[in-house]
Design an enzyme around this catalytic site. Structure first.
Site, PDB file in Angstrom:
ATOM      1  N   SER A  73      60.409 122.258 -66.711  1.00  0.00           N
ATOM      2  CA  SER A  73      61.501 121.915 -65.741  1.00  0.00           C
ATOM      3  C   SER A  73      61.679 120.757 -64.967  1.00  0.00           C
ATOM      4  O   SER A  73      62.403 119.757 -64.836  1.00  0.00           O
ATOM      5  CB  SER A  73      62.579 122.872 -66.367  1.00  0.00           C
ATOM      6  OG  SER A  73      62.020 123.349 -67.616  1.00  0.00           O
ATOM      7  N   LYS A  92      68.765 131.465 -56.820  1.00  0.00           N
ATOM      8  CA  LYS A  92      68.708 130.158 -56.760  1.00  0.00           C
ATOM      9  C   LYS A  92      69.741 129.582 -58.416  1.00  0.00           C
ATOM     10  O   LYS A  92      70.149 130.242 -58.766  1.00  0.00           O
ATOM     11  CB  LYS A  92      68.007 130.530 -57.942  1.00  0.00           C
ATOM     12  CG  LYS A  92      66.604 129.610 -57.081  1.00  0.00           C
ATOM     13  CD  LYS A  92      65.421 129.825 -58.177  1.00  0.00           C
ATOM     14  CE  LYS A  92      64.346 128.249 -58.606  1.00  0.00           C
ATOM     15  NZ  LYS A  92      63.253 129.086 -59.498  1.00  0.00           N
ATOM     16  N   HIS A 123      59.811 124.266 -74.277  1.00  0.00           N
ATOM     17  CA  HIS A 123      59.428 125.969 -74.119  1.00  0.00           C
ATOM     18  C   HIS A 123      60.276 126.106 -76.220  1.00  0.00           C
ATOM     19  O   HIS A 123      59.894 126.674 -76.580  1.00  0.00           O
ATOM     20  CB  HIS A 123      61.217 125.693 -73.793  1.00  0.00           C
ATOM     21  CG  HIS A 123      60.848 126.317 -72.037  1.00  0.00           C
ATOM     22  ND1 HIS A 123      62.241 125.167 -71.407  1.00  0.00           N
ATOM     23  CD2 HIS A 123      60.826 126.551 -71.392  1.00  0.00           C
ATOM     24  CE1 HIS A 123      61.098 125.302 -70.181  1.00  0.00           C
ATOM     25  NE2 HIS A 123      60.706 126.781 -70.155  1.00  0.00           N
ATOM     26  N   ARG A 167      50.927 126.592 -70.014  1.00  0.00           N
ATOM     27  CA  ARG A 167      50.407 125.231 -70.503  1.00  0.00           C
ATOM     28  C   ARG A 167      48.746 124.546 -70.499  1.00  0.00           C
ATOM     29  O   ARG A 167      48.358 123.646 -70.985  1.00  0.00           O
ATOM     30  CB  ARG A 167      51.886 124.502 -69.991  1.00  0.00           C
ATOM     31  CG  ARG A 167      52.562 124.573 -70.247  1.00  0.00           C
ATOM     32  CD  ARG A 167      53.699 124.240 -68.875  1.00  0.00           C
ATOM     33  NE  ARG A 167      53.193 124.810 -67.797  1.00  0.00           N
ATOM     34  CZ  ARG A 167      54.849 125.167 -67.317  1.00  0.00           C
ATOM     35  NH1 ARG A 167      55.269 124.214 -66.953  1.00  0.00           N
ATOM     36  NH2 ARG A 167      54.821 126.012 -65.550  1.00  0.00           N
TER      37      ARG A 167
END
Ligand code: PNS
Length: 172
Positions: free
Chosen positions: A135, A49, A25, A98
């Site tokens: 993450s 969440k 990030h 990515r």
């Protein structure tokens, strides 16, 4: 030739969950900050969440790790990202890619967002060093005792280590 009116300045947003922010990030944020006058890192408020880190903790970690970038600020948003962009005069969304596996979903979101309000999304390939990093993977590996120190800033690593220790103590 006529061109569309420019939105205010070159203000972009890097949106995400950042639970927690990884070096991947921070790589994208740092490089995007070099391309825009102002970059806002916007953390999604998702009441459905519960993450490993509370919203305030994520904001604090992002502020600590982006403090050296004078044109970066950190904020939260709820609801649609396009509404946040419109309310804040943001011209572009920056998303890190990515691998090709990210592309399908990111393209869908970019096209939906563009269709909703005309906001553009710019994809930034992550540095190959971080192309496998997420993450959730970091949390999973760290939870089972793996060393993730190479993938996080010192502040985030310390926070993650402390959180896991709390969870272990709480679980005893
Ligand atoms: O870090 P993440 O979880 O991959 O970030 C995803 C995020 C927050 C950028 C995305 O879920 C989002 O923009 N959510 C806000 C709600 C929204 O605008 N949904 C429509 C997307 S087309």
């Amino acid at each position: 030739m006529t061109s569309a009116p420019h939105p205010t300045g070159t203000h972009a947003v890097c949106p995400g969950s950042f639970d927690p922010p990884t070096l991947g990030h921070l790589d994208v944020i740092g490089r995007a900050a070099g391309l825009f006058d102002r970059l806002t890192v916007a953390v999604l408020v998702n009441p459905d969440k519960r993450g490993m880190f509370a919203l305030d903790e994520r904001l604090e970690l992002l502020r600590q790790t982006t403090g050296h970038l004078p044109n970066v600020d950190v904020d939260t948003f709820r609801g649609l990202l396009v509404d946040y962009c419109r309310a804040n005069g943001i011209a572009a969304i920056v998303k890190g890619l990515r691998a090709v596996s990210d592309f399908d979903y990111e393209l869908q979101m970019a096209q939906m967002n563009h269709g909703l309000t005309g906001v553009d999304t710019l994809f930034m390939p992550t540095s190959p060093t971080f192309s496998f990093l997420s993450s959730s993977l970091v949390k999973q590996v760290a939870t089972y005792g793996g060393d993730v120190s190479a993938h996080l800033s010192a502040e985030v690593y310390a926070a993650l280590t402390a959180r896991l220790a709390e969870q272990r103590d709480g679980g005893l």
